[in-house]
Design a protein around this motif. Structure first.
Motif, short mmCIF file in Angstrom:
data_model
loop_
_atom_site.label_atom_id
_atom_site.label_comp_id
_atom_site.label_asym_id
_atom_site.label_seq_id
_atom_site.Cartn_x
_atom_site.Cartn_y
_atom_site.Cartn_z
N VAL A 1 0.88 -1.26 0.07
CA VAL A 1 -0.04 -0.17 0.05
C VAL A 1 0.66 1.18 0.02
CG1 VAL A 1 -0.38 0.13 2.38
CG2 VAL A 1 -2.05 1.22 1.04
N ASP A 2 2.28 1.17 0.44
CA ASP A 2 2.93 2.46 0.52
C ASP A 2 3.23 2.85 -0.95
OD1 ASP A 2 4.33 0.15 0.19
OD2 ASP A 2 6.27 1.17 0.79
N MET A 3 3.24 1.81 -1.83
CA MET A 3 3.58 2.29 -3.44
C MET A 3 2.25 3.24 -4.06
SD MET A 3 6.50 1.31 -4.06
CE MET A 3 6.33 1.67 -5.68
N ALA A 4 0.90 3.15 -3.42
CA ALA A 4 0.00 3.64 -3.67
C ALA A 4 0.34 5.11 -3.80
CB ALA A 4 -1.22 3.20 -3.28
N LYS A 5 0.69 5.55 -2.47
CA LYS A 5 0.84 7.23 -2.20
C LYS A 5 2.16 7.65 -3.19
CE LYS A 5 1.43 10.58 1.33
NZ LYS A 5 1.22 11.44 0.30
N LYS A 6 3.09 6.76 -2.86
CA LYS A 6 4.30 7.10 -3.84
C LYS A 6 4.23 7.36 -5.21
CE LYS A 6 7.36 5.14 -0.28
NZ LYS A 6 8.23 4.06 0.24
N ILE A 7 3.37 6.39 -5.69
CA ILE A 7 3.21 6.45 -7.23
C ILE A 7 2.32 7.77 -7.57
CG2 ILE A 7 2.40 5.30 -9.33
CD1 ILE A 7 3.19 2.57 -8.06
N TYR A 8 1.25 7.80 -6.74
CA TYR A 8 0.43 8.99 -6.80
C TYR A 8 1.09 10.16 -6.90
CZ TYR A 8 -3.58 12.07 -5.97
OH TYR A 8 -4.41 13.03 -6.11
N ASP A 9 2.02 10.31 -5.62
CA ASP A 9 2.57 11.61 -5.55
C ASP A 9 3.61 12.36 -6.56
OD1 ASP A 9 1.37 12.29 -3.02
OD2 ASP A 9 2.99 11.68 -1.78
N VAL A 10 4.41 10.97 -7.13
CA VAL A 10 5.36 11.24 -8.15
C VAL A 10 4.46 11.41 -9.47
CG1 VAL A 10 6.04 9.12 -9.08
CG2 VAL A 10 7.40 10.68 -8.79
N ALA A 11 3.33 10.90 -9.64
CA ALA A 11 2.65 11.34 -10.84
C ALA A 11 2.11 12.71 -11.01
CB ALA A 11 1.45 10.27 -10.93
N GLN A 12 2.08 13.19 -9.80
CA GLN A 12 1.59 14.72 -9.78
C GLN A 12 2.69 15.67 -10.39
OE1 GLN A 12 -1.77 14.98 -8.78
NE2 GLN A 12 -1.40 12.79 -8.42
N LYS A 13 4.01 15.23 -10.44
CA LYS A 13 5.16 15.94 -10.76
C LYS A 13 5.76 15.64 -12.23
CE LYS A 13 6.35 15.62 -5.91
NZ LYS A 13 7.17 14.57 -5.37
N ILE A 14 5.40 14.56 -12.67
CA ILE A 14 5.89 14.33 -13.91
C ILE A 14 4.81 14.11 -14.99
CG2 ILE A 14 7.98 12.97 -13.07
CD1 ILE A 14 6.39 10.34 -13.64
N ARG A 15 5.32 14.08 -16.38
CA ARG A 15 4.25 14.16 -17.43
C ARG A 15 3.69 12.82 -17.44
NH1 ARG A 15 6.64 16.38 -22.86
NH2 ARG A 15 8.49 15.75 -22.40
N VAL A 16 2.17 12.83 -17.84
CA VAL A 16 1.52 11.41 -17.47
C VAL A 16 1.64 10.93 -19.32
CG1 VAL A 16 -0.63 10.39 -17.46
CG2 VAL A 16 0.27 11.89 -15.71
N ILE A 17 1.89 9.63 -19.40
CA ILE A 17 1.77 9.37 -20.87
C ILE A 17 0.56 8.21 -20.85
CG2 ILE A 17 4.32 9.47 -21.35
CD1 ILE A 17 4.04 6.22 -21.19
N PRO A 18 0.13 7.97 -22.13
CA PRO A 18 -1.28 7.31 -22.20
C PRO A 18 -1.04 5.80 -21.88
CG PRO A 18 -0.62 8.56 -24.37
CD PRO A 18 0.35 8.84 -23.37
N ILE A 19 0.13 5.44 -21.97
CA ILE A 19 0.35 3.75 -21.85
C ILE A 19 0.23 3.63 -20.36
CG2 ILE A 19 1.84 1.91 -22.51
CD1 ILE A 19 0.61 3.50 -24.75
N GLU A 20 -0.60 3.03 -19.76
CA GLU A 20 -0.94 2.90 -18.39
C GLU A 20 0.11 2.13 -17.53
OE1 GLU A 20 -2.20 0.54 -14.98
OE2 GLU A 20 -2.49 -0.40 -16.93
N ASP A 21 0.59 1.07 -17.97
CA ASP A 21 1.60 0.23 -17.20
C ASP A 21 2.85 0.81 -17.49
OD1 ASP A 21 1.39 -0.65 -20.02
OD2 ASP A 21 0.97 -2.68 -19.54
N ALA A 22 3.44 1.06 -18.73
CA ALA A 22 4.64 1.80 -18.89
C ALA A 22 4.63 3.05 -18.09
CB ALA A 22 4.84 2.28 -20.54
N PHE A 23 3.50 3.69 -17.70
CA PHE A 23 3.83 5.18 -17.18
C PHE A 23 3.94 4.65 -15.43
CE2 PHE A 23 1.48 8.01 -14.19
CZ PHE A 23 2.69 9.14 -14.49
#
Ligand SMILES: *[C@@H]1O[C@H](CO)[C@@H](O)[C@H](O)[C@H]1NC(C)=O
Ligand SMILES: *[C@@H]1O[C@H](CO)[C@@H](O)[C@H](O)[C@H]1NC(C)=O
Ligand SMILES: *[C@@H]1O[C@H](CO)[C@@H](O)[C@H](O)[C@H]1NC(C)=O
Ligand SMILES: *[C@@H]1O[C@H](CO)[C@@H](O)[C@H](O)[C@H]1NC(C)=O
Length: 340
Positions: free
Chosen positions: A256-278
């Motif tokens: 579960v700690d990864m949920a917050k970590k990934i969510y937080d970092v996703a706010q700061k980088i460019r999101v790409i349409p390929i879900e798993d690669a992102f």
């Protein structure tokens, strides 16, 4: 004189691309398309990255890049799901709004929470069709009332917005159920062996791991640039020619700690349409490597049903609702009897 001619040429080119962008995205004004075109071509990667909810962000965005971060609202939410329980595992199932049959089949098979001897929570993640008064939307709200297992945000439910669906899932976990132990993200055309996942991989008797994520690992791939591909990714959306190692979207598990970590970092980088690669790009930013899973337990391809084999794997791909129901009938009633 020569300089002036170049300026004129540059202006004409800018105008041409501006008009092109205007037709690609009718909602934007010509002014902002000029800005966008300009910044896409002129700004290095770092400066395109925007802080959370910066309203100027959409002006820099390529039309194929999912708009993010953006304050998407939950249209359907289950905020109280974890008020009186602490799930061991949350199953986040991505799918499309019209996949009602698939959702029913999952509720009756591997997604049936009362099957398991640990607390398992099932949620379907959905996007939006564009109108709250739409009949499909009304039916979805009814379905949510009946089953309490749907979350939906107000981004358009399109192929190129798939990443937003997974981000919504981890946002939900972070905000409404942060005490769960593990999360698996999967799709609604999958077979999932929850017992094997829980008891043979995650082990509820052990302390919850940290920085843990695993699944079917994909490495050495890169964006498909050719426009002929259904999921092509232009350089403006993702400039690198390779993706970092990532877990295939058909099923990846994380602490579960990864949920917050990934969510937080996703706010700061460019999101790409390929879900798993992102997801892999987020791990790369976090400097966390996915764990190598035991062989052959995460499968992204279709496997002909075989009871003994299916009792020793976690995911297999591409089953229609009827198939899933009949497989499950056998899988669940006979368990692994007669298997070595
Ligand atoms: C958004 O980002 C731009 C470019 O970095 C900056 O100039 C602007 O002040 C920011 N706006 C807000 C509201 O933070
Ligand atoms: C889920 O399992 C329980 C207990 O086995 C059963 O009573 C219930 O009907 C199942 N739910 C669905 C939707 O099949
Ligand atoms: C993604 O969703 C946003 C928000 O609803 C929408 O504006 C955008 O057009 C969608 N992008 C694609 C490529 O469908
Ligand atoms: C993209 O390439 C740059 C330059 O080689 C590198 O620093 C960066 O880590 C790469 N990003 C990803 C997500 O692989």
């Amino acid at each position: 004189m020569v300089k002036r001619r170049y300026t004129l040429l540059a202006l004409i080119l800018l105008f041409f691309f501006g008009v092109l962008y205007h037709f690609q995205n009718q909602q934007s004004s010509l002014i902002s398309t000029f800005t966008r075109t300009h910044f896409i071509t002129k700004l290095p990667k770092k400066e395109i990255q925007q802080p959370v909810n910066n309203q100027t962000y959409p002006a820099f965005r390529h039309p194929l890049a999912p708009p993010y971060p953006y304050p998407y609202e939950f249209l359907i939410n289950q905020p109280d799901k974890c008020k009186d329980r602490t799930p061991f595992l949350i199953i986040l199932v991505n799918g499309r709004i019209n996949d009602l049959e698939a959702r029913h089949a999952i509720r009756a098979t591997w997604g049936n929470e009362s099957n398991y001897n640990v607390d398992v929570l099932r949620l379907f993640s959905l996007g939006f069709l564009g109108s709250v008064s739409d009949r499909t939307q009304k039916m979805l709200e009814e379905e949510s009332k009946a089953f309490g297992d749907i979350i939906q945000q107000d981004f358009m439910d399109t192929t190129y917005n798939l990443t937003l669906k997974s981000l919504m899932g981890i946002e939900w976990v972070t905000k409404f159920c942060p005490k769960t132990s593990y999360v698996i993200k999967t799709d609604n055309d999958m077979f999932l062996n929850v017992d094997y996942l829980v008891h043979k991989l995650l082990h509820p008797e052990l302390p919850v791991r940290q920085n843990y994520i695993t699944g079917l690992l994909v490495s050495g791939t890169g964006p498909l640039r050719d426009k002929g591909y259904k999921y092509h990714v232009p350089k403006e959306v993702y400039p690198n020619d390779t993706y970092p190692i990532y877990c295939a979207g058909s099923g990846y598990v994380f602490s579960v700690d990864m949920a917050k970590k990934i969510y937080d970092v996703a706010q700061k980088i460019r999101v790409i349409p390929i879900e798993d690669a992102f997801n892999g790009i987020c791990l790369h930013e976090l400097n966390i490597s996915p764990a190598i899973p035991p062989r052959d337990i995460f499968n992204g391809h279709h496997i002909q049903y075989n009871r003994c084999q299916f009792h020793k794997l976690i995911t297999a791909h591409s089953y229609k609702s009827d198939q899933l129901r009949s497989m499950w009938q056998d899988f669940w009633t006979l368990k692994s009897s007669g298997c070595k």
